[in-house]
Design a protein around this motif. Structure first.
Motif, PDB file in Angstrom:
ATOM      1  N   THR A  45       0.822  -1.207   0.000  1.00  0.00           N
ATOM      2  CA  THR A  45       0.000   0.000   0.000  1.00  0.00           C
ATOM      3  C   THR A  45       0.859   1.261   0.000  1.00  0.00           C
ATOM      4  O   THR A  45       0.536   2.227  -0.696  1.00  0.00           O
TER       5      THR A  45
ATOM      6  N   SER B 160       2.254   1.638  -3.455  1.00  0.00           N
ATOM      7  CA  SER B 160       1.201   1.992  -4.405  1.00  0.00           C
ATOM      8  C   SER B 160       0.821   3.468  -4.313  1.00  0.00           C
ATOM      9  O   SER B 160       0.719   4.165  -5.323  1.00  0.00           O
TER      10      SER B 160
ATOM     11  N   GLN C 290      -8.251   2.337  -4.351  1.00  0.00           N
ATOM     12  CA  GLN C 290      -7.007   1.647  -4.689  1.00  0.00           C
ATOM     13  C   GLN C 290      -6.472   0.856  -3.503  1.00  0.00           C
ATOM     14  O   GLN C 290      -6.129  -0.333  -3.627  1.00  0.00           O
TER      15      GLN C 290
ATOM     16  N   THR D  15      -6.646  -3.328  -2.541  1.00  0.00           N
ATOM     17  CA  THR D  15      -5.382  -3.998  -2.224  1.00  0.00           C
ATOM     18  C   THR D  15      -5.498  -4.779  -0.918  1.00  0.00           C
ATOM     19  O   THR D  15      -5.091  -5.949  -0.830  1.00  0.00           O
TER      20      THR D  15
ATOM     21  N   VAL E   9       0.972  -5.703  -6.636  1.00  0.00           N
ATOM     22  CA  VAL E   9       0.570  -4.323  -6.370  1.00  0.00           C
ATOM     23  C   VAL E   9       1.794  -3.428  -6.220  1.00  0.00           C
ATOM     24  O   VAL E   9       1.834  -2.297  -6.730  1.00  0.00           O
TER      25      VAL E   9
ATOM     26  N   GLY F 103       3.039  -0.108  -8.377  1.00  0.00           N
ATOM     27  CA  GLY F 103       3.441   1.160  -7.785  1.00  0.00           C
ATOM     28  C   GLY F 103       4.813   1.600  -8.255  1.00  0.00           C
ATOM     29  O   GLY F 103       5.039   2.782  -8.549  1.00  0.00           O
TER      30      GLY F 103
END
Length: 501
Positions: free
Chosen positions: A399, A402, A443, A447, A470, A474
């Motif tokens: 995350t 990303s 988004q 995830t 993911v 990114g």
């Protein structure tokens, strides 16, 4: 002109200032998704099995309380609520305090956290209501409660904004905040927090909403009228508090704008000098400093109180990381402010400016995520499996990577002018921030859901594999932003837009 007429004029002017067709389309889509999400939540709750209704009725008062707390905390952290225009842009115009107050209420629908809690609130209400036409009588009860919570949040924020005008007021607020934290920790330590939650008036609100569906008019009518009366009183009191806060003289003129600062030692490289400047820009901005502290502590505190499951905890890194990106990351070069053009002329490699912003954004997001996750781990329910532990670590990395990649692309492709001096300043206009907020939330939420689903398989490499995909996306966004940044014309456009608008 009345406050509502001025508000309509300001909203119309702000809409005309949104010149990007994509931004306009995003705003319209977001506006249409709010009622759709509420309706889907209500319909989905009505289709739930009967066995789940008792559990929903037990949890409903806590959900109502959480919505009220969020409505209070959200404008408090913004220093009086969000605004359509920076206050200095309206100084020359006869904007009434009522308009300022109504503006704070009008921009609530573009606060994604508030909207998501509204969807949860309506869905939870629909869960415990029976499937009969009389269930629609809960609508005025819930509506009155939502208006009361929103008005109370604006009332509290403007009271705090007024008290903060003096040094003694700021000291009193800090003392109050410290006392609140100590009291909260004492309740958690002694186990009295559940009793406090059970004693809140939200239980009566849930009873009022359910009594209408049961055709218990003697319970439903007076409690709904009381909620409506309290909402009207909060609206009036909030307007008066806004008037008082805006007219109250402060002591800002008695303090010096500048202060002696010890000269720091030169850094060993140009990149470290840029890092020092960018870090100072983040922590010297009142809006960024306050937002980072709240973002790092509040989600973890909420999950600490609730004691969530591991599957729910996997969604927390994405929530916090997307919030950190919205602090300044979606327009990272706004950290340079009016000095953007001057910084662009310094004799360092152009790529250093981009990598410095990426570094500061990454460490800000990572620190906020680790603080929230660390607090949540103190009271997470159950022991994790190997797959769940691996999924949590993978979700943090995925995350953060990303949101950094998306933020850098937005910063290079769609820069905005923003000073970030005031406590309510944002890195982009309100409408653009609403679109960015929805994009980042979708988004990171997906995830988290994908990683949680992979962890449910029980095989620990699966969530790591999903998170790696993911993270690679990114990194690809970061590479695209770096390639675009190498173009002199693009760098000039970003510097001029950020520095002069």
């Amino acid at each position: 002109m009345s406050g509502s007429q001025q508000l309509r004029a300001l909203v119309a002017l702000r809409w005309r200032m949104v010149r990007s067709p994509a931004a306009r389309a995003g705003l319209l889509a977001l506006a249409s998704l709010i009622p759709l999400a509420v309706l889907l939540g209500v319909a989905g709750a009505q289709l739930a099995p009967e066995s789940a209704r008792l559990d929903a009725a037990v949890a409903a008062p806590t959900i109502y309380l959480g919505f009220f707390v969020l409505s209070i905390v959200s404008p408090l952290t913004a220093g009086g609520g969000n605004e359509l225009y920076p206050q200095e842009q309206l100084v020359a115009y006869p904007i009434t305090p009522a308009t300022h107050f109504l503006t704070g209420l009008a921009v609530l629908p573009i606060n994604l956290a508030w909207v998501s809690q509204l969807v949860v609130l309506t869905a939870a209400t629909s869960f415990f209501l029976p499937r009969r036409p009389a269930a629609f009588l809960a609508v005025p009860t819930v509506l009155a409660y939502v208006v009361l919570a929103a008005a109370a949040g604006q009332l509290g924020s403007w009271l705090v904004a007024g008290v903060r005008q003096t040094r003694n007021g700021r000291a009193a607020l800090w003392a109050l905040a410290g006392g609140t934290v100590v009291t909260f920790l004492a309740l958690v330590k002694t186990g009295g927090l559940d009793e406090v939650v059970d004693a809140t008036p939200t239980v009566e609100v849930v009873v009022a909403a359910g009594s209408g569906a049961q055709r218990d008019w003697g319970t439903w009518a007076p409690r709904t009228l009381i909620l409506a009366a309290l909402a009207v009183a909060a609206l009036y009191a909030g307007r008066r508090a806004c008037d008082w806060a805006l007219r109250r003289p402060g002591d800002a003129g008695t303090s010096r704008e500048g202060r002696p600062v010890r000269v720091r030692r030169p850094r060993r490289s140009a990149f470290r000098e840029l890092l020092a400047v960018d870090r100072a820009s983040v922590w010297r901005s009142a809006s960024l400093r306050r937002g980072a502290l709240v973002l790092g502590l509040l989600p973890g505190l909420v999950t600490f109180v609730l004691g969530v499951q591991w599957s729910t905890l996997l969604l927390l890194p994405g929530l916090v990381a997307s919030g950190a990106a919205l602090l300044f990351g979606v327009n990272a070069f706004c950290l340079d402010g009016g000095g953007a053009v001057w910084l662009a002329t310094l004799p360092h490699r152009p790529s250093m400016a981009l990598w410095s912003k990426a570094w500061v954004l990454t460490e800000t997001a990572l620190v906020c995520v680790l603080l929230s996750v660390g607090a949540a781990l103190l009271r997470v329910r159950g022991a994790p499996t190997t797959a769940e532990a691996a999924a949590l670590a993978a979700a943090v990395v995925a995350t953060v990577t990303s949101v950094v990649g998306t933020s850098l692309r937005l910063s290079v492709e769609r820069p905005h002018r923003a000073d970030l001096r005031g406590r309510r300043d944002t890195p982009a206009p309100p409408g653009t921030m609403a679109v960015y907020s929805a994009r980042m939330a979708a988004q990171t939420t997906f995830t988290g859901l994908f990683v949680a689903g992979a962890a449910a398989t029980g095989w620990w490499p699966m969530p790591v594999l999903v998170a790696s995909v993911v993270a690679l996306l990114g990194l690809r966004s970061i590479a695209v932003a770096a390639r675009e940044w190498r173009e002199p014309g693009r760098r000039a456009y970003v510097a001029v837009t950020v520095g002069a608008g």
